[in-house]
Design a protein around this motif. Sequence first.
Motif, PDB file in Angstrom:
ATOM      1  N   THR A   1      55.169  39.530  78.069  1.00  0.00           N
ATOM      2  CA  THR A   1      56.293  38.755  78.579  1.00  0.00           C
ATOM      3  C   THR A   1      56.126  38.532  80.072  1.00  0.00           C
ATOM      4  O   THR A   1      55.866  39.475  80.828  1.00  0.00           O
ATOM      5  CB  THR A   1      57.614  39.503  78.319  1.00  0.00           C
ATOM      6  N   ASN A   2      56.279  37.295  80.507  1.00  0.00           N
ATOM      7  CA  ASN A   2      56.191  36.947  81.929  1.00  0.00           C
ATOM      8  C   ASN A   2      57.593  36.794  82.504  1.00  0.00           C
ATOM      9  O   ASN A   2      58.375  35.957  82.032  1.00  0.00           O
ATOM     10  CB  ASN A   2      55.409  35.648  82.109  1.00  0.00           C
ATOM     11  N   VAL A   3      57.904  37.614  83.500  1.00  0.00           N
ATOM     12  CA  VAL A   3      59.232  37.668  84.083  1.00  0.00           C
ATOM     13  C   VAL A   3      59.180  37.200  85.529  1.00  0.00           C
ATOM     14  O   VAL A   3      58.393  37.732  86.330  1.00  0.00           O
ATOM     15  CB  VAL A   3      59.808  39.099  84.028  1.00  0.00           C
TER      16      VAL A   3
ATOM     17  N   ALA B   1      55.492  44.068  80.531  1.00  0.00           N
ATOM     18  CA  ALA B   1      55.795  42.764  81.120  1.00  0.00           C
ATOM     19  C   ALA B   1      54.985  42.529  82.394  1.00  0.00           C
ATOM     20  O   ALA B   1      54.696  43.470  83.153  1.00  0.00           O
ATOM     21  CB  ALA B   1      57.286  42.665  81.421  1.00  0.00           C
TER      22      ALA B   1
ATOM     23  N   ASP C   1      58.646  33.380  80.881  1.00  0.00           N
ATOM     24  CA  ASP C   1      59.462  33.568  79.677  1.00  0.00           C
ATOM     25  C   ASP C   1      60.906  33.932  80.001  1.00  0.00           C
ATOM     26  O   ASP C   1      61.828  33.506  79.291  1.00  0.00           O
ATOM     27  CB  ASP C   1      58.863  34.679  78.807  1.00  0.00           C
ATOM     28  N   ILE C   2      61.107  34.744  81.044  1.00  0.00           N
ATOM     29  CA  ILE C   2      62.437  35.234  81.394  1.00  0.00           C
ATOM     30  C   ILE C   2      62.604  35.144  82.904  1.00  0.00           C
ATOM     31  O   ILE C   2      61.706  35.534  83.669  1.00  0.00           O
ATOM     32  CB  ILE C   2      62.640  36.699  80.951  1.00  0.00           C
TER      33      ILE C   2
ATOM     34  N   THR D   1      63.281  43.721  77.864  1.00  0.00           N
ATOM     35  CA  THR D   1      62.490  44.224  76.736  1.00  0.00           C
ATOM     36  C   THR D   1      63.162  43.960  75.389  1.00  0.00           C
ATOM     37  O   THR D   1      62.519  44.088  74.350  1.00  0.00           O
ATOM     38  CB  THR D   1      62.211  45.726  76.895  1.00  0.00           C
TER      39      THR D   1
ATOM     40  N   PRO E   1      65.136  40.810  74.614  1.00  0.00           N
ATOM     41  CA  PRO E   1      65.705  39.542  75.079  1.00  0.00           C
ATOM     42  C   PRO E   1      66.700  38.902  74.126  1.00  0.00           C
ATOM     43  O   PRO E   1      67.384  37.947  74.506  1.00  0.00           O
ATOM     44  CB  PRO E   1      64.472  38.655  75.278  1.00  0.00           C
TER      45      PRO E   1
END
Length: 213
Positions: free
Chosen positions: A2-4, A27, A68-69, A188, A190
């Motif tokens: 996941t890319n934050v 992440a 992503d977030i 973690t 979402p």
Amino acid sequence: MTNVLILGAAGHIARHAEADLLKNSQAHLTYFLRNAGRLTITDASRETRIEGDVTDANALSAAMAGIDIVYANLSGRNIEQLAQDVVTAMDHNQVKRLIWISTLGIYDEVPGAYGRWNHQMLDGGYLETYGAAATVIENSDLDYTIIRPAWLTNHDEVDYETTQKGEAFKGTEVSRKSIGALVSHLVTHPDKAVRGSLGVNKPNTDGPKPAWY
């Protein structure tokens, strides 16, 4: 992975969230802040720094490529405009998931003497602007979670409970570390609290104002 994207990444709550995510997730964290030198990279394979200003639409939009977030830890009297800038950039990049830090009292949801005290402390430009920013986000089509912390402490503890929009706020205080842990949990997981607005407090801290006042 996941890319934050973390906006306002040098803030106290953000630092707790970042530490928790580096420890307890896989992440990749991209830090977006005005002075990138304020943060030290400890794991180059999982951390990226971008120096920029959220008010720079082109820089903000570019930072969201592949994200992503988005976790926004922003403040200031221009918070309503910042909210609109974030929504616009997310829409442009087709990023849906947003975690947004706000404040208690934006819905006049804090009851009793504590609610009156909170108004006395925050009326006159703070509650109004943060409430307007929340409205911008709630009127978007994003999968947002708004977090409304109680008055913040620096206690080294993770101890919190939540209330939903429409429920009376509980408690008077909560640690920044607790809010960081909640942010990490939402990153973690979402699918949790999507299009929700969470009041967050430490249990059993009810009273007319925080204990240190």
